[in-house]
Structure formats: structure tokens, C-alpha cells
Design an enzyme around this catalytic site. Structure first.
Site, PDB file in Angstrom:
ATOM      1  N   ARG A 190       6.644 -11.150   5.295  1.00  0.00           N
ATOM      2  CA  ARG A 190       6.135 -10.981   6.657  1.00  0.00           C
ATOM      3  C   ARG A 190       6.810 -11.986   7.564  1.00  0.00           C
ATOM      4  NH1 ARG A 190      -0.328  -9.996   5.357  1.00  0.00           N
ATOM      5  NH2 ARG A 190       0.063  -8.193   4.021  1.00  0.00           N
ATOM      6  N   LYS A 244     -13.078  -4.005   7.608  1.00  0.00           N
ATOM      7  CA  LYS A 244     -12.861  -4.805   6.400  1.00  0.00           C
ATOM      8  C   LYS A 244     -13.921  -5.869   6.212  1.00  0.00           C
ATOM      9  CE  LYS A 244      -9.892  -8.098   8.811  1.00  0.00           C
ATOM     10  NZ  LYS A 244      -8.711  -8.946   8.753  1.00  0.00           N
ATOM     11  N   CYS A 295       0.776  -1.235   0.000  1.00  0.00           N
ATOM     12  CA  CYS A 295       0.000   0.000   0.000  1.00  0.00           C
ATOM     13  C   CYS A 295       0.815   1.297   0.000  1.00  0.00           C
ATOM     14  CB  CYS A 295      -1.060   0.005   1.099  1.00  0.00           C
ATOM     15  SG  CYS A 295      -0.692  -0.952   2.556  1.00  0.00           S
ATOM     16  N   HIS A 334      -5.165  -1.036  -4.818  1.00  0.00           N
ATOM     17  CA  HIS A 334      -5.556   0.087  -3.971  1.00  0.00           C
ATOM     18  C   HIS A 334      -6.355   1.053  -4.813  1.00  0.00           C
ATOM     19  CE1 HIS A 334      -2.248  -1.785  -1.794  1.00  0.00           C
ATOM     20  NE2 HIS A 334      -3.000  -1.495  -0.759  1.00  0.00           N
ATOM     21  N   HIS A 366      -8.211  -0.906   0.196  1.00  0.00           N
ATOM     22  CA  HIS A 366      -7.244  -1.976  -0.075  1.00  0.00           C
ATOM     23  C   HIS A 366      -8.048  -3.207  -0.432  1.00  0.00           C
ATOM     24  CE1 HIS A 366      -4.089  -0.164   2.766  1.00  0.00           C
ATOM     25  NE2 HIS A 366      -5.187   0.465   3.112  1.00  0.00           N
ATOM     26  N   ASP A 391      -2.771  -7.536  -5.374  1.00  0.00           N
ATOM     27  CA  ASP A 391      -3.093  -6.405  -4.521  1.00  0.00           C
ATOM     28  C   ASP A 391      -3.582  -5.211  -5.327  1.00  0.00           C
ATOM     29  OD1 ASP A 391      -3.290  -5.208  -2.104  1.00  0.00           O
ATOM     30  OD2 ASP A 391      -1.136  -4.959  -1.766  1.00  0.00           O
ATOM     31  N   GLN A 449       0.867 -10.944  -3.400  1.00  0.00           N
ATOM     32  CA  GLN A 449      -0.535 -10.558  -3.294  1.00  0.00           C
ATOM     33  C   GLN A 449      -1.065 -10.070  -4.640  1.00  0.00           C
ATOM     34  OE1 GLN A 449      -0.122  -7.548  -0.131  1.00  0.00           O
ATOM     35  NE2 GLN A 449      -1.607  -8.759   1.019  1.00  0.00           N
TER      36      GLN A 449
END
Length: 655
Positions: free
Chosen positions: A380, A483, A351, A402, A529, A400, A398
Site C-alpha cells: 500500500r 465493519k 480479496c 475471506h 473479510h 487474511d 495480512q
RNA sequence: GCCCGAGUAGCUCAGUUGGUCAGAGCAGGCGCCUUGUAAGCGUCAGGUCGUCGGUUCGAAUCCGACCUCGGGCUCCA
């Protein structure tokens, strides 16, 4: 004494002498029911069958057919487990032993910190069966806090529970009046074994027996790392032998689908020890399937209104200070690297990078919504014990995105996003979804209340618009916003959490993001996100287990295997291969160096969706013999054109 | 990270109380077989028995440490 009148679930009433118990009621209704009865529900609350019933109550007899009955069996079996262990290990103490899905567990502390061995489980199992054979009754008693403290003087964990319950700190919600009224209940068995327990229990140990002790594990007292490590024994328990063996059979089946096993068997992925925990290499076949998944994802995002971006794997600490990750997520981040006098961190999320892309120029309301997409690798620091194949690793990719939009655009964006999400997941064969709405955590969160409220409402509306069933997880949100998580159910009924959609008002704030509105003024955008598959690696693992290795044709690394019956058919087989490859089908010819049966078997074991066998008849007629994965018997004399048409349909429909 | 368990050829596993115990099947190489739908025959090669240290005349086997893997650590008397 006067009689009492009870209402039954079917609306009828039944009159019994005063003082009658649930057991009396069951017997009065019929001997079959009396035999099957485990508990009695009185005005919606489960009680022991030995409890006296009150006049006017609405009652029903509970058997093993219901979840409540099954829970009682598991709970009571856990109780017998504790009885056996305390009997066999003088000086042992016990903590809690609840029923859980499919079974139960009980936590113990053995004298001198001793631990259970697998052989101990066998001995405990035998002792439990002896107790069951004795058919000891479970007798309920009540006492006050002082009495309970005395009764459990030698058992510190029980005393801790008593203290909590009597202080009204715990158990109130679940135990209702028992906790609030200060009354504590315990159960005493035939041989004097006593356990603190709110019940209810089945009438006697003889009602149990279809159980299996499964494993020993360490478990922290109250799940807290700072508390002592207890020895937990897990078991499974059922109402009948048949259900028990059915469950054990399902466990074996699930094991066969283990993605780690299938990945190695099908030559997809491996975990060389030299790489480190949780780190995999992708073999050509696995990489091919992964590429197909990623290609599909990119294609959908491309047509779905997303812009593609890329970002580096590390960044200076200032980025993570600004984003708040170092304040709120430091435990999950890899340790920093020092280079040229600056401190760099591997990225745990994409992000902040996407934010900087947004912030690279002036944005107008006419540009919004902006949707950035990246297959971004993140790192992570997971606890070593949490690492599990492709499902949980320290580095993953991911899918991912945004989205930056105005407040007004939020509801529409969320609604279309959810629709997009479900549509992509459906393409991979998932059609059973369960959503979860997570609200603001009590601690460790940032942002103003009204922002949280608006964000949460936006998500709720999206769920309702999509008509998706959901549960609410109070306090389960991320530090930066509420979320939605979406679970899919796989082929054998297991849930997997894949997608997540998170609203975030704080990151735009932290980075000072702005856009110019139609009014000419500067406004703060809202950020969303989201990840659909979550981790590509994990998604691959889920698909592998879902399909048990038999990927649908559009994803199969090898779609068609052509087997000439004998060497003289090799040329024809190769012409078939050419036709297949011309149309882009991933195919292979396996020459007749081995017997046909052996080559067919090899194709089956590799889970190739279509095995074509071609011999004299086919050469003469331009046909193929198709041995389709999952079909009962092969099909002969199929014109090649027909087969190609079928294959096209199959790939197009992703079946 | 912590508790329990495991670690023998690419894969699945066998190896009794420490003493020809370094083996089998599959996979792989080579040869024969030329095959109509889930394992044809023969032959060869493959392992410092996770790593390091210790006990012992002798260790895959016993002990310790470490590494890796598996299960568990939210289910609240």
C-alpha cells in the site's frame, strides 16, 4: 432580594443569597473546596465559578479530581500559551487551542510565515509562567457575531470560526445553545488579552502551572491539506507537580518499549537505509519469533475450519477494475507496471484473488461456508510521513481470510468468528478488548441501502452475542461494507487496533459470484473479510512493545541459556543442553570464557526467560541453578527433571 | 506529500565561537584470568563525521539540495 436554593450531588440543599456564584457556593461549603474549585456544574453543564447561580439549580463544584476539571486546566493553559505567543510575536495570529488527552495544543500563524524553534519553546514557557504568576482572572464576556467580528478583526482564523458558529454550521452539537442562539463568548484577561472561547475556564491563571511545552509541529488548518500549514505547539498539563512528573516519566517508559529500539537492541529486525523507507530485514531471532507467531496462526486456522490458499503479488488491471479498487482505492495503491502490453498492479488487498478461487468452480450451498486463509503480503502506498517502523509500512503480511456463505449463515459465522478472534488474541496475552462498529460512509461507497442495513445488523448482533463492549463510528465503514474493528489494550494501557471483520455484499456482486441453493436456483453468496492480527509485522511490533521485549517462553527466540560456572562444568552443561534440545527447547550454552556475572548479565539483557547456572554441586546431584527472568533471586539445587516439567507447563500455558 | 527536528565506528553518545576534533563506553577480534548469579584485566581493529555541491587558506562544524530517520498534520472557538 430573596435567597436561592440549590441541590447538591449528595441530595442535600443549600440556601445562598440571590446572585451567589459558584465560587460563593464552594466557599459556603468549605474553605478547602473553595481552594480546589475550578468550575461549577449547573444542571449538568459546566460553567465558570464566577457565574451567578439560579434558584432551584442542581449544582456541583468541579475540581481537578474530575476529567472536566482537568480539561479546564488544559484548556486554560492552552489559552495562556496563546497569550504568551501573541505577546511575544507581534502580528502573530491564532487559530484553535483545545484540550486533548494528557494536554493541549494551540495553532498559530506567525508573521512572515516564521516558525517556532525549540529555543522559542523555552522562552514561551517562561512567559507563560510570568502570566501565571500574575494570577490574571479569566473574565467571560458575550457578544453577537458582528461584535465578535470587530473584536477579532485582525485574526482571520477566528473570523472563520465566528462565521461558522454564527451560521450554525459548526459547534452546535458541542456547544449546545451557545451556537444556536447566535451568542458568542470570549474571555478577557487582566492585561487585556482576548480569546474567542466558549469556555469554561478556571478562575485565574494562578490555578495553572503544572505544565510542560513538548513539541512544535506543523498542522493544516482544519486538518485539510489544501489549507495553510499552521504552527502547532503541544503541551501537557496536570493538576499537580506530581502528576506532571508522573506523566513525563510514563513517556520515558513508553520510549524504552519502542519496538524500533528493542528490535535493534535484541537483534530481531533492522531497517538498512539501502532498502528504502519502511522496509525491514528480519534477523534470525526476529524471524524465529515471527515464524512462531505464523505457525500458531496457521495451526489455529487449520483446526478452525479454514482452507489455505496462496495468491501472487501482482495482477492485471482488469482484476482491480472489477473489484472496484481502482475506483475507490487508487490513492492507496502502488503505481502500475507495464509488461507485455498489459498493466499490472501490486496487490493492496488479497480479496480479489480469493474471490477468483471461489469462482473457479461451481459451488453448492452444501459447500458453504467456504473459508479461505492466506498469510498474504500486500503493498500500500502510504504517505512517506506516515511510515513508522513495523507499525506502518508500505508492504506487510495480512493474516487474511475471506469467508463465503449464505445470508442465513451470516449471524452464526460472525458470532463464531468473533469468538475465534478473541481466542487467538488471548493466546498472545491480550485480554482487554474494545470493539468499534463502523457504518456506511457518506460518500465513496457502493451497494444498496438494505444490504448495508442487513450487514450492519449482522455485525451488531455478533458483538452483542459475544458480549463485547463497543462504540459506533458512524460513517467509518469501508466503501464496500460495514465493519467491526477490535482494539486490544497493552501492558501500559495503550490501545492497538488489531482485528477487523468486514461484511461485503458488493464484491460477490462485482464478480458475479453464485452458488446453487437447495432449491436448485442460483444465489449470491455473502462475503466476510477478516484479519485477526491485521499485519503480522505490526502484530510483532505490538507484541514487542507489550512485553517490552521479554517475550513469554513459548515465543522467546532463546528459551534457556546454560552457563557452566567454570570450564570443568562445560561437559555437564552440554548434557543439560542435550536434554533441553531433545524436548525441543531453544537453548544455548555459553562457555566460561567470561566471568559468570558478566554472562548472567548478558542473558538478562537479551531477556532470556531462563538462565541456568551449573557448577560442582549440580554435577554431583544432577541439578541446576535457575535464574528466572523477573525473579528476585536465583533458585539453587533444582533437579533437572523438575525444571523440565516447569518449562513444559510454561510453554503449554503460553505464560 | 506538507511543517519542525535529527543523521559522528555494529550500539549509545562526546566533539567549545570553522584551525592536532576524528574521540569515549559497550559490542567485536586476540591474549591473560577459570570464575556460583546484572559489566575481571590488557590489547587490537573499526568511521570519506548521511550523500552531493557551495563558502573559506582551512568544514564533522557555515550555506544549499537530496536521502534516511523521528515528531506532527481526525481531537474543532
Amino acid at each position: 432580594m430573596t435567597d436561592i436554593t440549590l441541590s447538591l450531588p449528595d441530595g442535600s440543599e443549600r440556601t445562598l443569597p440571590a446572585g451567589a456564584t459558584g465560587a460563593d457556593l464552594a466557599l459556603d461549603i468549605g474553605p478547602g473546596l473553595a481552594k480546589a474549585a475550578l468550575l461549577v456544574s449547573v444542571d449538568g453543564t459546566e460553567q465558570d465559578l464566577s457565574d451567578s447561580l439560579l434558584d432551584g439549580a442542581s449544582v456541583s463544584i468541579i475540581t481537578a479530581d474530575s476529567d472536566e476539571g482537568l480539561y479546564a486546566i488544559r484548556h486554560s493553559t492552552a489559552h495562556v500559551l496563546a497569550q504568551a505567543v501573541l505577546d511575544m510575536w507581534p502580528g502573530a495570529t491564532y487559530a484553535i487551542g483545545p484540550p486533548i488527552e494528557h494536554g493541549f495544543y494551540y495553532d498559530f500563524m506567525l508573521p512572515g510565515g516564521e516558525t517556532f524553534s525549540p529555543e522559542d519553546l523555552e522562552a514561551i514557557d517562561s512567559r507563560m509562567r510570568e502570566i501565571i504568576e500574575l494570577d490574571q482572572s479569566f473574565e467571560r464576556h458575550e457578544t453577537d457575531a458582528a461584535g465578535a467580528m470587530e473584536l477579532f478583526a485582525d485574526h482571520p482564523y477566528k473570523r472563520e470560526i465566528i462565521a461558522k458558529v454564527s451560521a450554525g454550521e459548526a459547534g452546535v452539537e458541542l456547544s449546545g445553545e451557545a451556537g444556536a442562539s447566535g451568542v458568542l463568548s470570549y474571555y478577557r484577561n487582566g492585561d487585556g488579552f482576548v480569546d474567542l472561547c466558549m469556555g469554561p475556564h478556571v478562575p485565574s491563571t494562578g490555578r495553572l502551572g503544572h505544565f510542560a511545552l513538548q513539541k512544535v509541529a506543523g498542522a493544516y488548518w482544519r486538518g485539510d491539506e489544501s489549507q495553510p500549514m499552521l504552527q502547532r505547539i503541544y503541551g501537557t498539563a496536570w493538576a499537580s507537580k506530581k502528576e506532571l512528573s508522573g506523566h513525563l516519566h510514563r513517556l520515558v517508559e513508553a520510549e524504552k518499549r519502542d519496538h524500533r529500539r528493542l528490535a535493534v537492541e535484541l537483534d530481531l529486525v533492522s531497517w538498512p537505509e539501502s532498502l528504502g523507507p519502511g522496509l525491514a530485514v528480519w534477523h534470525p531471532r526476529g524471524a524465529l519469533v515471527r515464524k512462531l507467531i505464523e505457525d500458531y496462526s496457521r495451526e489455529r486456522h487449520e483446526t478452525g475450519g479454514y482452507d489455505f490458499v496462496f495468491s501472487p503479488h501482482i495482477a492485471k488491471s482488469v482484476l482491480w477494475e472489477t473489484s472496484g479498487h481502482l475506483d475507490f482505492y487508487a490513492d492507496g495503491m502502488y503505481p502500475p507496471m507495464e509488461m507485455d502490453g498489459a498493466t499490472y498492479y501490486p496487490k493492496p488487498m488479497n480479496c480479489p484473488f480469493h474471490v477468483t478461487v471461489f469462482d473457479s468452480g461451481q459451488r453448492s450451498y452444501r459447500d458453504l461456508p467456504v473459508r479461505y486463509f492466506e498469510l498474504g503480503a500486500v503493498y500500500r502506498y502510504e504517505l512517506s510521513g506516515a511510515i513508522h517502523g513495523l507499525m506502518r509500512s508500505r508492504g506487510f503480511t495480512q493474516d487474511d481470510s475471506h469467508i463465503f456463505c449464505t445470508r442465513e449463515q451470516v449471524p452464526g459465522e460472525l458470532a463464531s468468528l468473533l469468538e475465534f478472534t478473541l481466542s487467538v488474541l488471548r493466546a498472545f496475552g491480550f485480554d482487554d478488548f474494545q470493539a468499534k462498529l463502523s457504518t456506511r460512509p457518506d460518500e465513496k461507497s457502493v451497494g444498496e441501502d438494505d444490504l448495508w442495513e442487513m450487514a450492519t445488523d449482522g455485525l451488531r448482533n455478533a458483538l452483542e452475542t459475544a458480549g463485547l463492549s463497543y462504540v459506533v463510528d458512524e460513517g467509518g465503514g469501508a466503501f464496500y461494507g460495514p465493519k467491526i474493528d477490535v482494539d486490544v489494550t497493552d501492558a501500559i494501557g495503550r490501545p492497538w487496533q488489531l482485528s477487523t471483520i468486514q461484511l461485503d455484499f458488493t464484491l460477490p456482486e462485482r464478480f458475479g459470484l453464485e452458488y446453487v441453493g437447495s432449491d436448485g436456483g442460483r444465489h449470491r453468496p455473502v462475503m466476510i473479510h477478516r484479519a485477526l492480527m491485521g499485519s503480522i509485522e505490526r502484530f510483532f511490533g505490538v507484541l514487542l512493545e507489550h512485553f517490552a521485549g521479554a517475550f513469554p517462553t513459548w515465543l522467546a527466540p532463546e528459551q534457556v541459556r546454560v552457563l557452566p560456572v567454570a570450564a570443568e562444568h562445560q561437559e555437564y552443561a552440554e548434557s543439560i543442553l542435550a536434554s533441553l534440545e531433545e524436548r525441543g527447547f531453544r537453548s544455548l550454552v555459553v562457555a566460561a570464557d567470561e566471568p559468570l556475572g558478566k554472562r548472567v548479565r548478558a542473558g538478562k539483557v537479551a531477556k532470556v526467560p531462563h538462565i541456568l547456572v551449573v557448577g560442582d554441586d549440580d554435577v554431583a546431584n544432577g541439578t541446576v541453578g535457575e535464574n528466572k527472568r523477573g525473579a528476585d533471586s536465583p533458585e539453587r539445587d533444582l533437579p533437572l527433571a523438575d525444571f523440565l516439567a516447569r518449562l513444559d507447563d510454561e510453554v503449554d500455558s503460553r505464560t
